[in-house]
Design a protein around this motif. Sequence first.
Motif, PDB file in Angstrom:
ATOM      1  N   ILE A   1       0.844  -1.196   0.000  1.00  0.00           N
ATOM      2  CA  ILE A   1       0.000   0.000   0.000  1.00  0.00           C
ATOM      3  C   ILE A   1       0.885   1.256   0.000  1.00  0.00           C
ATOM      4  O   ILE A   1       0.528   2.278  -0.580  1.00  0.00           O
ATOM      5  CB  ILE A   1      -0.983   0.000   1.181  1.00  0.00           C
ATOM      6  CG1 ILE A   1      -1.934   1.194   1.089  1.00  0.00           C
ATOM      7  CG2 ILE A   1      -0.271   0.017   2.518  1.00  0.00           C
ATOM      8  CD1 ILE A   1      -3.234   1.022   1.788  1.00  0.00           C
ATOM      9  N   HIS A   2       2.043   1.169   0.618  1.00  0.00           N
ATOM     10  CA  HIS A   2       2.951   2.317   0.632  1.00  0.00           C
ATOM     11  C   HIS A   2       3.486   2.621  -0.765  1.00  0.00           C
ATOM     12  O   HIS A   2       3.606   3.768  -1.156  1.00  0.00           O
ATOM     13  CB  HIS A   2       4.100   2.078   1.611  1.00  0.00           C
ATOM     14  CG  HIS A   2       3.672   2.218   3.043  1.00  0.00           C
ATOM     15  ND1 HIS A   2       3.982   1.318   4.014  1.00  0.00           N
ATOM     16  CD2 HIS A   2       2.924   3.172   3.650  1.00  0.00           C
ATOM     17  CE1 HIS A   2       3.451   1.704   5.173  1.00  0.00           C
ATOM     18  NE2 HIS A   2       2.796   2.821   4.966  1.00  0.00           N
TER      19      HIS A   2
ATOM     20  N   HIS B   1       0.940   4.482  -2.675  1.00  0.00           N
ATOM     21  CA  HIS B   1       0.759   5.880  -2.280  1.00  0.00           C
ATOM     22  C   HIS B   1       2.056   6.687  -2.336  1.00  0.00           C
ATOM     23  O   HIS B   1       2.145   7.752  -1.731  1.00  0.00           O
ATOM     24  CB  HIS B   1       0.146   5.962  -0.882  1.00  0.00           C
ATOM     25  CG  HIS B   1      -1.316   5.621  -0.867  1.00  0.00           C
ATOM     26  ND1 HIS B   1      -1.759   4.319  -0.861  1.00  0.00           N
ATOM     27  CD2 HIS B   1      -2.407   6.389  -0.897  1.00  0.00           C
ATOM     28  CE1 HIS B   1      -3.083   4.319  -0.864  1.00  0.00           C
ATOM     29  NE2 HIS B   1      -3.503   5.556  -0.886  1.00  0.00           N
TER      30      HIS B   1
ATOM     31  N   VAL C   1       4.931   6.218  -0.962  1.00  0.00           N
ATOM     32  CA  VAL C   1       5.781   6.276   0.233  1.00  0.00           C
ATOM     33  C   VAL C   1       7.037   5.455  -0.069  1.00  0.00           C
ATOM     34  O   VAL C   1       7.052   4.232   0.046  1.00  0.00           O
ATOM     35  CB  VAL C   1       5.049   5.730   1.485  1.00  0.00           C
ATOM     36  CG1 VAL C   1       5.954   5.781   2.708  1.00  0.00           C
ATOM     37  CG2 VAL C   1       3.770   6.510   1.737  1.00  0.00           C
TER      38      VAL C   1
ATOM     39  N   LYS D   1      11.457   7.604   2.903  1.00  0.00           N
ATOM     40  CA  LYS D   1      10.501   8.128   3.881  1.00  0.00           C
ATOM     41  C   LYS D   1      10.657   7.408   5.223  1.00  0.00           C
ATOM     42  O   LYS D   1      10.380   7.967   6.263  1.00  0.00           O
ATOM     43  CB  LYS D   1       9.055   7.963   3.387  1.00  0.00           C
ATOM     44  CG  LYS D   1       8.752   8.694   2.083  1.00  0.00           C
ATOM     45  CD  LYS D   1       8.661  10.187   2.314  1.00  0.00           C
ATOM     46  CE  LYS D   1       8.009  10.936   1.144  1.00  0.00           C
ATOM     47  NZ  LYS D   1       8.499  10.568  -0.186  1.00  0.00           N
ATOM     48  N   CYS D   2      11.078   6.144   5.190  1.00  0.00           N
ATOM     49  CA  CYS D   2      11.278   5.410   6.432  1.00  0.00           C
ATOM     50  C   CYS D   2      12.752   5.221   6.776  1.00  0.00           C
ATOM     51  O   CYS D   2      13.105   5.091   7.935  1.00  0.00           O
ATOM     52  CB  CYS D   2      10.611   4.037   6.354  1.00  0.00           C
ATOM     53  SG  CYS D   2       8.817   4.112   6.211  1.00  0.00           S
TER      54      CYS D   2
ATOM     55  N   THR E   1       9.007   6.617  13.702  1.00  0.00           N
ATOM     56  CA  THR E   1       9.211   6.685  12.242  1.00  0.00           C
ATOM     57  C   THR E   1       7.862   6.564  11.525  1.00  0.00           C
ATOM     58  O   THR E   1       7.540   7.358  10.647  1.00  0.00           O
ATOM     59  CB  THR E   1      10.156   5.546  11.774  1.00  0.00           C
ATOM     60  OG1 THR E   1      11.422   5.720  12.410  1.00  0.00           O
ATOM     61  CG2 THR E   1      10.337   5.553  10.269  1.00  0.00           C
ATOM     62  N   CYS E   2       7.064   5.597  11.928  1.00  0.00           N
ATOM     63  CA  CYS E   2       5.745   5.409  11.313  1.00  0.00           C
ATOM     64  C   CYS E   2       4.814   6.555  11.734  1.00  0.00           C
ATOM     65  O   CYS E   2       3.956   6.994  10.970  1.00  0.00           O
ATOM     66  CB  CYS E   2       5.118   4.085  11.732  1.00  0.00           C
ATOM     67  SG  CYS E   2       6.203   2.659  11.560  1.00  0.00           S
TER      68      CYS E   2
ATOM     69  N   CYS F   1       3.621   9.861   9.864  1.00  0.00           N
ATOM     70  CA  CYS F   1       2.440   9.899   8.992  1.00  0.00           C
ATOM     71  C   CYS F   1       1.191   9.339   9.676  1.00  0.00           C
ATOM     72  O   CYS F   1       0.094   9.742   9.356  1.00  0.00           O
ATOM     73  CB  CYS F   1       2.708   9.126   7.713  1.00  0.00           C
ATOM     74  SG  CYS F   1       4.114   9.767   6.782  1.00  0.00           S
ATOM     75  N   HIS F   2       1.377   8.392  10.589  1.00  0.00           N
ATOM     76  CA  HIS F   2       0.216   7.791  11.265  1.00  0.00           C
ATOM     77  C   HIS F   2       0.152   8.321  12.696  1.00  0.00           C
ATOM     78  O   HIS F   2       0.332   7.574  13.662  1.00  0.00           O
ATOM     79  CB  HIS F   2       0.326   6.263  11.243  1.00  0.00           C
ATOM     80  CG  HIS F   2       0.391   5.710   9.852  1.00  0.00           C
ATOM     81  ND1 HIS F   2      -0.690   5.728   9.000  1.00  0.00           N
ATOM     82  CD2 HIS F   2       1.414   5.152   9.150  1.00  0.00           C
ATOM     83  CE1 HIS F   2      -0.341   5.185   7.839  1.00  0.00           C
ATOM     84  NE2 HIS F   2       0.931   4.831   7.900  1.00  0.00           N
TER      85      HIS F   2
ATOM     86  N   CYS G   1       5.057  -1.380  15.839  1.00  0.00           N
ATOM     87  CA  CYS G   1       4.222  -1.398  14.636  1.00  0.00           C
ATOM     88  C   CYS G   1       4.514  -2.590  13.710  1.00  0.00           C
ATOM     89  O   CYS G   1       3.603  -3.253  13.213  1.00  0.00           O
ATOM     90  CB  CYS G   1       4.392  -0.115  13.843  1.00  0.00           C
ATOM     91  SG  CYS G   1       4.605   1.375  14.833  1.00  0.00           S
ATOM     92  N   VAL G   2       5.812  -2.845  13.504  1.00  0.00           N
ATOM     93  CA  VAL G   2       6.212  -3.867  12.544  1.00  0.00           C
ATOM     94  C   VAL G   2       5.851  -5.280  13.016  1.00  0.00           C
ATOM     95  O   VAL G   2       5.576  -6.167  12.209  1.00  0.00           O
ATOM     96  CB  VAL G   2       7.724  -3.716  12.240  1.00  0.00           C
ATOM     97  CG1 VAL G   2       8.289  -4.942  11.572  1.00  0.00           C
ATOM     98  CG2 VAL G   2       7.954  -2.475  11.403  1.00  0.00           C
TER      99      VAL G   2
ATOM    100  N   HIS H   1       2.313  -5.325  11.733  1.00  0.00           N
ATOM    101  CA  HIS H   1       2.003  -4.897  10.359  1.00  0.00           C
ATOM    102  C   HIS H   1       3.026  -5.316   9.320  1.00  0.00           C
ATOM    103  O   HIS H   1       2.788  -5.136   8.129  1.00  0.00           O
ATOM    104  CB  HIS H   1       1.839  -3.374  10.313  1.00  0.00           C
ATOM    105  CG  HIS H   1       0.632  -2.896  11.051  1.00  0.00           C
ATOM    106  ND1 HIS H   1      -0.642  -3.221  10.639  1.00  0.00           N
ATOM    107  CD2 HIS H   1       0.492  -2.158  12.166  1.00  0.00           C
ATOM    108  CE1 HIS H   1      -1.517  -2.677  11.490  1.00  0.00           C
ATOM    109  NE2 HIS H   1      -0.851  -2.043  12.424  1.00  0.00           N
TER     110      HIS H   1
ATOM    111  N   SER I   1       7.132  -4.904   7.989  1.00  0.00           N
ATOM    112  CA  SER I   1       7.833  -3.645   7.742  1.00  0.00           C
ATOM    113  C   SER I   1       7.450  -3.007   6.424  1.00  0.00           C
ATOM    114  O   SER I   1       7.147  -1.832   6.359  1.00  0.00           O
ATOM    115  CB  SER I   1       9.337  -3.839   7.803  1.00  0.00           C
ATOM    116  OG  SER I   1       9.712  -5.028   7.161  1.00  0.00           O
TER     117      SER I   1
ATOM    118  N   THR J   1       3.363  -4.248   5.036  1.00  0.00           N
ATOM    119  CA  THR J   1       2.357  -3.597   5.874  1.00  0.00           C
ATOM    120  C   THR J   1       0.958  -4.192   5.702  1.00  0.00           C
ATOM    121  O   THR J   1       0.071  -3.591   5.109  1.00  0.00           O
ATOM    122  CB  THR J   1       2.277  -2.076   5.634  1.00  0.00           C
ATOM    123  OG1 THR J   1       2.168  -1.851   4.261  1.00  0.00           O
ATOM    124  CG2 THR J   1       3.481  -1.393   6.190  1.00  0.00           C
TER     125      THR J   1
ATOM    126  N   ILE K   1      -2.615  -5.702   7.248  1.00  0.00           N
ATOM    127  CA  ILE K   1      -3.536  -5.404   8.332  1.00  0.00           C
ATOM    128  C   ILE K   1      -3.989  -6.739   8.911  1.00  0.00           C
ATOM    129  O   ILE K   1      -4.362  -7.632   8.159  1.00  0.00           O
ATOM    130  CB  ILE K   1      -4.771  -4.650   7.788  1.00  0.00           C
ATOM    131  CG1 ILE K   1      -4.361  -3.370   7.094  1.00  0.00           C
ATOM    132  CG2 ILE K   1      -5.763  -4.386   8.900  1.00  0.00           C
ATOM    133  CD1 ILE K   1      -4.274  -2.186   7.991  1.00  0.00           C
TER     134      ILE K   1
END
Length: 251
Positions: free
Chosen positions: A61-62, A65, A67, A71-72, A107-108, A111-112, A137-138, A141, A143, A146, A148
């Motif tokens: 998904i990144h 979009h 990303v 960005k990370c 880091t996440c 944006c979130h 997060c990882v 989700h 790394s 990602t 869900i």
Amino acid sequence: MSKRDRISLCTLMIVCSVLFFSAPGHSAEGGKTENSCVRCHSQLPGSSFVGARSHSWTGSIHQKHGVTCDKCHGGNPRAAEQKEAHAGVLGSGNPQSTIYYKNIPSTCGKCHGAEFYKFTQSLHYKRLEATGRGPECVTCHGSMVTSILTPDTIAAVCEQCHNERLGIFPFIPQKAKAVLLLLRESNSLLDADQRLYHPAAGTVGARHMRDARSSLHSARLDWHKFDLDTITGHLQEMYNSLEALPRRNPH
Ligand code: HEC
Ligand code: HEC
Ligand code: HEC
Ligand code: HEC
Ligand code: HEC
């Protein structure tokens, strides 16, 4: 600038952007912009550790979009040379790295923000900070892919730590599964009711509908605090609001 100049400038910009976006190797992998991380890493063999990690971002998904890696991971996505591009990019074992396990939430969180904020209020976050033994997060989700978690996959993730052997709340995996299922079902129920009922603005019905939406929203937000009873409480409020909705007479 005359009108004609402006028109030709406009045409030039369109032509340039078409050329830019259709240049080979740029559009498909790099999202909307040219990005040296993506360009170089997409050519690394998938059999290598770094190559495999890089390829797992593709299709995520990144990626969809825009990303991109930088960005990370940081670094300079405009530099073509590896050394220059990697300035500031550090491996996950380095405590200064953006992807060091304790730094991943922030880091996440760039944006979130909402998920990050709730997460910092959880016992998970406190344990992560203090002992490194909480999930970040990882853990849930992945790394770069990602994913869900769903009611079918969630228990296995929680069980990594919440099991009889470690003795940390071993009942949690099944409870989490039930709560996530309830969250999903509540979401569908609200969606269905929103399609059926359109109470006029300012009426009691409109207020109940708004309350129901807001309770569901709170439940979703509180998810990242992992306080399962609070989540169920919000969902109960949502049901109460929908219950109170004046319904048309059933025939
Ligand atoms: C010209 C090729 C090239 C470019 C450009 C490039 N990389 Fe790399 N990268 C590599 C190679 C090759 C490796 C494998 C390790 C090594 O040889 O240093 C690597 C390794 C990595 C690693 C693993 C580091 C570690 O220590 O475990 C990360 C993370 C990374 N790159 C991110 C990036 C990011 C982010 C960018 C863009 C800002 C980028 N790379 C740009 C070729 C490149
Ligand atoms: C949404 C954030 C995000 C994006 C985008 C992202 N990564 Fe990562 N990447 C991570 C995280 C977090 C880790 C560490 C995860 C772990 O330990 O399992 C990681 C791990 C890695 C590693 C292993 C590094 C190590 O030291 O263990 C490499 C290599 C890597 N990523 C390359 C890339 C490349 C190349 C891209 C772009 C094609 C990319 N990543 C995009 C977040 C991201
Ligand atoms: C530069 C901004 C940025 C960063 C950093 C970032 N994300 Fe995202 N993320 C996005 C965007 C944009 C989307 C897609 C739109 C959306 O769902 O908000 C997304 C989507 C997601 C989704 C899917 C949401 C859904 O509804 O399907 C998850 C899960 C996610 N990100 C987790 C992470 C994790 C974990 C990290 C850190 C390793 C991270 N993100 C870092 C911007 C970012
Ligand atoms: C212990 C597991 C776990 C951890 C840790 C976790 N999440 Fe989640 N996250 C989930 C689950 C489960 C869902 C799906 C909830 C749902 O279906 O509404 C989710 C949903 C999301 C979504 C999608 C929200 C939406 O409504 O579409 C994003 C974005 C996200 N998480 C980001 C993060 C970020 C950022 C972090 C770290 C600060 C994080 N998560 C930590 C389990 C976790
Ligand atoms: C990496 C390990 C790890 C994973 C994975 C993990 N947890 Fe936890 N969890 C912990 C630790 C450590 C504690 C704190 C135990 C203590 O100190 O009492 C905790 C505590 C909790 C608590 C109690 C919080 C409180 O405030 O009382 C809940 C609820 C919880 N976890 C839910 C989950 C759910 C749901 C999942 C799966 C989506 C999950 N955990 C996955 C490590 C983990």
